[in-house]
Scaffold this motif. Structure first.
Motif: not given
Length: 452
Positions: A205-224
């Motif tokens: 997906r193409r993200m809004p430029e102000e939300l795109f962070d090229p420096d970090f991968i992100e993971f969410w735990w405990g929400i599914m």
């Protein structure tokens, strides 16, 4: 019938690496790859099996220098990873493991990575055949050559050394190993695809430029719900990201309290599909935006910007090396759903298998892969066991104490003291889990259990 020195089933990272290693030592190595289409690849090639990111020390496991990677393979060089619980956050900027690469890691274009490994194998002299389906392997240990590899086109091969690299679905590996199991045991029982694998789904997906962070991968735990079930965002080439999730196969929503999980809804009649989970993640994380603000990039991935693939989520197996067979990468269960990836162990096990097959010393394979990736496997299976029954509050509790439990070098006993009783509990459980799997006990099918 055609004879080859080393026949390799599967042309992904493990298979290509095995072919390169074997051919570089003068062996007649043939890769048999079924091939799948992708929107971002010309023609067909191996299937994707992870979210395509590499950590610093993974390059050492693979035996690669970062400078070797073509520029078009590397997408974003990373400064770290962010982990989120339902109401907590943890950022890591070091893996805590010594590595030659001066950085946290990078994300990469998976199809280009696969094709690069394929070119390396071909340049070394391997014969890489795409569009070739293997229907089975017949072995006669008293014969020479020992193995007949049956092909769908009828053009069968004979070989004395066989490398199985057909990924976590094990479509060829299962039946091949069944020949050497004691009566009453089968690979479908030992590593059933509906429990020994996770399913992964991701969208480009193409993200809004102000939300795109090229420096970090992100993971969410405990929400599914589900063991080692989590969504992620991986930055690609700005501002495109892969947004996806991993979860076990065959979950029953009736086993969970819907109110505890942020990505479930009261009116859900079953576990949501991958695309619905992605939509809900975007709505949860970016409430001021519409999902339409994150359009699909339809010329990426397998099909119109989306990908679905299996990931091994089990413990590894040894190979029946006395029969001249090595199982590598995802097929052997060496990859991990816990950290979402396995290219590094696939490449390393493939290299070991190809080299030893070419040198006619394949009997050393099990010992060598244990020595090469045993520490990595031990960490992954121990952590996966540690979090097996965790719910949302457990993840929040863990992340809230993690800054005391972790430093740049890993879990420390004195840090556990600062983390209080919960810190001590986590460290003790982790250390005890590692102790229980010591000396290769993380293997669920040992070499001596094969009838060879």
């Amino acid at each position: 019938m055609e004879y080859v020195d080393v026949a390799i089933v599967g042309g992904g990272p493990a298979g290509s690496s095995a072919a390169e290693a074997a051919a570089a030592r003068g062996a007649d190595a043939v890769v048999l790859e079924k091939g799948v289409p992708r929107a971002d690849r010309e023609g067909t090639g191996p299937d994707s099996t992870d979210a395509a990111g590499l950590l610093d020390y993974w390059l050492d496991i693979m035996g690669f220098d970062a400078a070797e990677f073509p520029d078009d393979v590397v997408l974003s060089e990373l400064e770290g990873a962010k982990f989120y619980g339902p109401d907590s956050e943890l950022a890591l900027t070091e893996t805590g493991i010594d590595a030659a690469y001066d950085g946290f890691g990078f994300t990469m274009h998976r199809a280009r990575f696969d094709d690069w490994l394929r070119r390396r194998a071909v340049d070394a002299g391997a014969d890489y055949r795409v569009g070739v389906s293997v229907t089975g392997v017949e072995t006669d240990l008293a014969a020479s050559p020992r193995h007949t590899v049956r092909l769908a086109n009828g053009e069968n091969l004979e070989t004395d050394y066989l490398v199985l690299a057909d990924g976590p679905q094990r479509t060829v590996t299962g039946g091949t190993l069944d020949q050497f199991l004691p009566e009453g045991r089968t690979m479908s029982e030992i590593m059933p695809s509906n429990t020994a694998n996770h399913i992964a789904y991701q969208e480009h997906r193409r993200m809004p430029e102000e939300l795109f962070d090229p420096d970090f991968i992100e993971f969410w735990w405990g929400i599914m719900p589900g063991h080692t079930a989590y969504p992620w965002i991986f930055p690609n080439d700005p501002p495109v990201a892969r947004i996806g999730l991993t979860m076990p196969i065959g979950l029953d929503i009736d086993d969970y309290d819907v109110s505890e999980w942020d990505l479930l809804r009261d009116d859900d009649e079953g576990i949501p599909r991958g695309n619905e989970y992605v939509r809900r993640l975007l709505e949860r994380q970016f409430p001021e935006y519409d999902v339409a603000d994150f359009p699909l990039v339809e010329d990426r991935g397998k099909s119109k910007g989306t990908e679905t693939y299996p990931i091994s989520s089990t413990r590894p197996i040894d190979s029946p090396v006395g029969a001249g067979i090595a199982v590598t990468g995802g097929a052997m269960g060496a990859t991990s759903a816990f950290h979402e990836g396995g290219d590094h162990v696939a490449v390393r096990t493939g290299k070991i298998a190809g080299r030893l097959a070419a040198e006619e010393r394949l009997e050393r394979y099990n010992a060598e892969w244990h020595a090469a990736i045993g520490d990595e496997v031990l960490r992954n299976v121990t952590f996966a066991d540690l979090v097996r029954d965790w719910g949302p509050r457990d993840w929040d509790r863990a992340f809230k104490t993690a800054n005391d439990l972790m430093d740049a070098r890993g879990i420390k006993a004195d840090a556990a003291l600062r983390g209080g009783l919960h810190g001590l509990e986590l460290v003790v459980k982790y250390k005890w889990g590692k102790f229980g799997y010591r000396d290769g006990k993380y293997v669920q099918l040992r070499e001596d259990e094969y009838a060879v």
